[in-house]
Enzyme design. Structure first.
Site, mmCIF file in Angstrom:
data_model
loop_
_atom_site.group_PDB
_atom_site.id
_atom_site.type_symbol
_atom_site.label_atom_id
_atom_site.label_comp_id
_atom_site.label_asym_id
_atom_site.label_seq_id
_atom_site.Cartn_x
_atom_site.Cartn_y
_atom_site.Cartn_z
ATOM 1 N N ALA A 16 0.602 -1.137 0.126
ATOM 2 C CA ALA A 16 -0.041 -0.101 0.000
ATOM 3 C C ALA A 16 0.742 1.351 -0.047
ATOM 4 O O ALA A 16 0.399 2.373 -0.276
ATOM 5 C CB ALA A 16 -0.868 0.071 1.249
ATOM 6 N N TYR A 156 8.597 -13.497 -12.999
ATOM 7 C CA TYR A 156 7.531 -12.677 -12.801
ATOM 8 C C TYR A 156 6.254 -13.389 -13.317
ATOM 9 O O TYR A 156 5.285 -13.674 -12.599
ATOM 10 C CB TYR A 156 7.653 -11.274 -13.449
#
Length: 336
Positions: A16, A156
């Protein structure tokens, strides 16, 4: 399944401190949600919570490396201790490496799996007991690369593909037991966040998202929609829908195209050493929403707007078709 309006929710967000996670936290708080923010970057979390409180919102923070199950559990407990429940959990934290598979060390590959996959597993484990009590939304931010792999990103892509497989199984299990939990996979296209400047790179230059590039708010809006509306999957950015469709229709042709264009599309002209600071194993203190591609980034995705406003889209389409029908009928009447 009915989900609460975001204004009545307690929303936990990992990753966040910057990028998509920060945009989602700010937007959720602005709509009245109580936000519990987790990330490795303590200074980024502090500035986020301060910004939310300055704007009249409610938020708390906890330093949390999602690769550590204990820290993820503590983040969930902090939400319950402060606000009594969790209504939406957003798995968003992620890291990236730009290198060929042969250049990627086993340790680097494992770290990306630990953060991007196991971090989401730990998040779901921590959130589900709380979400199942009163109902809620489990939202996982994966990537268009959960469906289409790009060169220079084997680790990834592997981590994001795995997220989809695990979520699909979890969704079926929850449906089977009748649990009141919505499970949503959010698939962003290339988004203008600090992820690219924070990434470890072995390609000699600073990496970038393959164009076109979209602003983080597009993804934040998709996440908030999923927090209020049970939906299986949302693609953030029309280019993502295009490339996923191309993969389904002509995978070999897409492989060929990416082998010719996929490398350079992810490179800037700005040199960057392999030894430059990155956030693969340690956080970088930089609490901002947008990355370094703001001049190139699109603030609107028509495709995603249509996904988030299906009734409006249907009414517009009906209006267009109805208008076309009336025009055709009037022409026929005049001709007769």
């Amino acid at each position: 399944m009915k989900l609460k309006p975001i204004s009545q929710q307690v929303v936990v967000i990992t990753g966040a401190s910057s990028g998509i996670g920060r945009a989602t936290a700010l937007s959720s708080a602005a709509r009245g949600a109580k936000v519990v923010a987790g990330a490795r970057d303590e200074s980024g979390l502090e500035s986020l919570v301060a910004q939310i409180k300055q704007q009249g919102g409610h938020a708390i923070q906890r330093v949390c490396d999602v690769a550590d199950a204990k820290q993820v559990n503590e983040l969930a407990q902090a939400a319950v201790d402060r606000y009594g429940r969790i209504d939406t959990w957003v798995n968003n934290a992620g890291v990236m490496l730009y290198a060929t598979f042969e250049q990627t060390t086993v340790e680097e590959f494992r770290r990306i799996i630990d953060v991007n996959l196991m971090g989401q597993v730990y998040g779901c484990k921590a959130a589900l007991p709380h979400l199942k009590r009163e109902g809620g939304a489990l939202i996982c931010v994966s990537s268009v690369e959960s469906k289409v792999s790009l060169p220079l990103q084997s680790a990834y892509a592997a981590s994001k593909h795995a997220v989809v497989g695990f979520l699909d199984a979890l969704r079926i299990e929850l449906k089977g037991e009748g649990a009141p939990v919505s499970v949503t996979n959010i698939l962003p296209a290339s988004i203008n966040t600090p992820l690219f400047s924070h990434a470890r790179t072995k390609i000699g230059v600073k990496p970038q998202g393959a164009p076109p590039i979209y602003q983080p708010q597009i993804v934040a809006d998709a996440i908030i929609y999923a927090a209020e509306t049970p939906v299986r999957e949302l693609i953030a950015g029309g280019a993502g829908k295009f490339i996923i469709s191309a993969q389904k229709i002509a995978p070999a042709l897409l492989d060929f195209a990416l082998s010719k264009t996929g490398f350079d599309a992810q490179k800037t002209t700005e040199p960057k050493s392999e030894n430059a600071p990155d956030n693969l194993f340690h956080p970088i203190a930089e609490g901002r929403v947008e990355g370094d591609m703001t001049p190139k980034a699109r603030s609107v995705s028509t495709y995603t707007l249509m996904e988030l406003h299906p009734w409006t889209t249907a009414l517009v389409a009906a209006g267009v078709l109805g208008g076309a029908g009336l025009f055709w009928l009037s022409r026929r009447v005049r001709a007769s």
